[in-house]
Scaffold this active site. Structure first.
Site, short mmCIF file in Angstrom:
data_model
loop_
_atom_site.label_atom_id
_atom_site.label_comp_id
_atom_site.label_asym_id
_atom_site.label_seq_id
_atom_site.Cartn_x
_atom_site.Cartn_y
_atom_site.Cartn_z
N ASN A 48 16.57 -8.97 -24.69
CA ASN A 48 17.90 -8.41 -25.13
C ASN A 48 18.95 -9.11 -24.03
O ASN A 48 20.02 -8.42 -23.79
CB ASN A 48 17.74 -7.07 -24.64
CG ASN A 48 16.80 -6.32 -25.57
OD1 ASN A 48 16.67 -6.38 -26.89
ND2 ASN A 48 16.07 -5.43 -24.77
N HIS A 134 17.21 6.53 -28.18
CA HIS A 134 16.09 5.71 -27.23
C HIS A 134 15.31 6.84 -26.76
O HIS A 134 15.80 7.94 -26.48
CB HIS A 134 16.90 5.06 -26.16
CG HIS A 134 16.08 4.14 -25.59
ND1 HIS A 134 15.44 4.44 -24.30
CD2 HIS A 134 15.38 2.87 -25.68
CE1 HIS A 134 14.79 3.44 -23.67
NE2 HIS A 134 14.90 2.58 -24.65
N GLU A 189 23.35 6.52 -29.60
CA GLU A 189 23.57 5.20 -29.16
C GLU A 189 24.75 4.79 -30.00
O GLU A 189 25.30 5.48 -30.88
CB GLU A 189 22.32 4.39 -29.62
CG GLU A 189 21.03 4.87 -28.74
CD GLU A 189 19.78 4.15 -29.11
OE1 GLU A 189 20.08 2.94 -29.54
OE2 GLU A 189 18.71 4.73 -28.94
N SER A 193 18.92 0.73 -31.13
CA SER A 193 18.21 -0.40 -30.57
C SER A 193 17.27 -1.09 -31.27
O SER A 193 16.89 -2.34 -31.34
CB SER A 193 17.55 0.02 -29.31
OG SER A 193 16.57 1.00 -29.63
N ASP A 218 25.32 6.05 -25.65
CA ASP A 218 24.76 5.03 -24.84
C ASP A 218 24.74 3.66 -25.69
O ASP A 218 24.42 3.50 -26.82
CB ASP A 218 23.05 5.33 -25.16
CG ASP A 218 22.19 4.39 -24.49
OD1 ASP A 218 22.58 3.16 -23.97
OD2 ASP A 218 20.96 4.79 -24.35
N HIS A 221 23.38 -1.47 -26.30
CA HIS A 221 23.23 -2.62 -27.16
C HIS A 221 24.46 -3.14 -27.57
O HIS A 221 24.69 -3.95 -28.41
CB HIS A 221 22.13 -2.49 -28.31
CG HIS A 221 20.94 -2.36 -27.73
ND1 HIS A 221 20.04 -3.27 -27.58
CD2 HIS A 221 20.13 -1.22 -27.56
CE1 HIS A 221 18.81 -2.77 -27.06
NE2 HIS A 221 18.94 -1.52 -27.07
N LYS A 252 20.62 -5.87 -20.12
CA LYS A 252 20.83 -6.51 -21.17
C LYS A 252 21.65 -7.61 -21.61
O LYS A 252 21.59 -8.55 -20.61
CB LYS A 252 20.70 -5.46 -22.31
CG LYS A 252 19.35 -4.76 -22.57
CD LYS A 252 19.13 -3.62 -23.40
CE LYS A 252 17.88 -2.90 -23.32
NZ LYS A 252 17.88 -1.62 -23.82
C1 LIG Z 1 16.92 -0.61 -23.14
C2 LIG Z 1 17.50 0.88 -23.25
C3 LIG Z 1 17.91 1.95 -22.38
C4 LIG Z 1 17.11 1.89 -21.16
O1 LIG Z 1 17.91 0.89 -20.09
P1 LIG Z 1 16.67 -0.04 -18.95
O2 LIG Z 1 17.97 -0.45 -18.15
O3 LIG Z 1 15.97 -0.86 -19.69
O4 LIG Z 1 16.18 1.19 -18.51
C5 LIG Z 1 18.60 2.88 -22.60
N1 LIG Z 1 18.91 3.13 -23.94
C6 LIG Z 1 18.76 2.25 -24.92
C7 LIG Z 1 19.29 2.24 -26.18
C8 LIG Z 1 18.01 0.94 -24.70
O5 LIG Z 1 17.84 0.08 -25.54
#
Ligand SMILES: *Cc1c(COP(=O)(O)O)cnc(C)c1O
Length: 398
Positions: A48, A134, A189, A193, A218, A221, A252
């Protein structure tokens, strides 16, 4: 074998039989499009690290400088005595980048979700989540004790029904006796993801305003990749100012590790007081905070813009032949778990690493190869991927 090991061995056997057994793969090189595993080179489409920052000299330099000046560890939680300068700079850098009054960084995105949701909600409240959010959001929702309602993926009618139901529930006599008014929080989101598609943020903002609910988005991505200032999909949809709680990760597109919540000053002050993963956990190492801040700065620079253009050019090159939503996440649906693992292993034989994503990350029978494109891939890398996919009949367009 003792009783625990016997029981666990039997459980592991079941996991294997379902084609769901997972194992770590040791990577002997830095993150990037070309990695080394077991002494062999692989073309990597699993990361990512969308803008290719995880191994960028600017981030490594920032991490090294932070180690020299602030040491290897933070020593304690930030409230106790570990609130080091790099953490304050990072909070400010993220807030400025996102254009919010304030921001608070956590040790991971997972911790940020748990911290924010559990601080905001209790068992009198309602949390409405998209079916595909997620795991960190689902876990946080469960832990908060709030009534969780799941709406169909991107299904606004479903969401509206839940909001109506929540309003009625909140008005019931037993709940109106409580010390504060029950609330509804919607969580989605922005770019999903595992599917790479987009949430209808404008319509969701309209609904949450109609019902007086709160919205948490969130952008794990999407930050660094969408919007005029690369703040995320909410910026691109011009609704970022209306979203109460903006969340993301620093692991990411920003190339380091950690998570953040952005929003108003009262939101952030409240989280400092109530977010348990923030309060009861040692602060991230100074190196991670400094590298993340350098990542956020790089994303905002001219180089950041060039990286983003390169990423979209790579996505477009693959999307000519493979079905995609136009995001950097390009899932190739396989279905059966065992088949997905088998195809992933054939690709490994050709020197290409694409993870097979299976239950419980996605639904049962919805296994897929999840290709993630990055700005660091060259056109030749994309061509090599296409050739391998063609050889396995995975390219449908010509
Ligand atoms: C990767 C991810 C997270 C978690 O983030 P980290 O910093 O890896 O703990 C949260 N939400 C989504 C949609 C993700 O893809």
């Amino acid at each position: 074998m003792n009783a625990l090991d016997e029981e666990l061995s039997s459980r592991l056997k079941d996991i294997r039989e379902e084609g769901l057994y997972r194992e770590l793969r040791r990577i002997d090189s830095a993150q990037g499009p070309h990695i080394e595993m077991d002494g062999k080179p692989f073309l990597n489409f699993s990361s990512n690290d969308y803008l290719g920052l995880a191994n960028d000299p600017a981030l490594k330099e920032a991490a090294t400088e932070a180690v020299k000046k602030f040491g290897a560890g933070a020593g304690s939680s930030r409230l106790l005595g570990g609130s080091l300068t790099p953490h304050h700079i990072l909070d400010e850098t993220v807030a400025t980048f996102k254009g919010t009054a304030a921001a608070l960084c956590f040790s991971s995105g997972y911790a940020a979700a748990a911290g924010a949701i559990c601080a905001l909600l209790n068992s009198n409240d309602v949390i409405a989540v998209d079916k595909l959010v997620h795991a960190c959001i689902v876990d946080a929702a469960r832990l908060s004790g709030a009534k969780m309602r799941v709406f169909g993926h991107n299904n606004l009618n479903d969401l509206e029904k839940i909001l109506r139901w929540a309003d009625q529930r909140h008005a019931s006599p037993s709940l109106s006796q409580t010390d504060r008014r029950p609330r509804t929080l919607i969580v989605t989101e922005s770019i999903f993801s595992m599917d790479g598609d987009r949430a209808p943020l404008r319509e969701m903002v309209r609904l949450k305003e109609q019902f007086g609910a709160w919205l948490m988005v969130d952008e794990a991505h999407a930050t660094g990749l969408y919007g005029k200032s690369r703040r995320g999909l909410a910026e691109e949809c011009v609704v970022d100012k209306q979203i109460e709680i903006q969340m993301g990760t620093l692991g990411k597109a920003f190339g380091s590790a950690g998570g953040y919540i952005c929003g108003s000053r009262p939101l952030i002050d409240y989280l400092i007081n109530r977010a348990r993963p923030f309060i009861f956990s040692t602060a991230p190492v100074p190196a991670a905070a400094a590298a993340a801040a350098a990542g956020v700065r790089l994303v905002q620079s001219k180089t950041g813009e060039e990286r983003r253009s390169q990423l979209w050019a790579n996505v477009a090159a693959l999307s000519r032949y493979v079905e995609s939503e136009g995001s950097a996440i390009i899932p190739m649906m396989i279905g059966e778990e065992g088949k997905a693992t088998q195809i992933a292993s054939s690709l490994m034989d050709q020197g290409i690493f694409i993870p097979a994503v299976r239950f419980p990350t996605v639904g049962r029978g919805e296994a897929r190869l999840r290709v993630t494109m990055t700005a660091a891939h060259s056109r030749a890398d994309v061509e090599q991927l296409l050739a391998a996919l063609r050889a396995l009949n995975l390219v449908n367009k010509t």
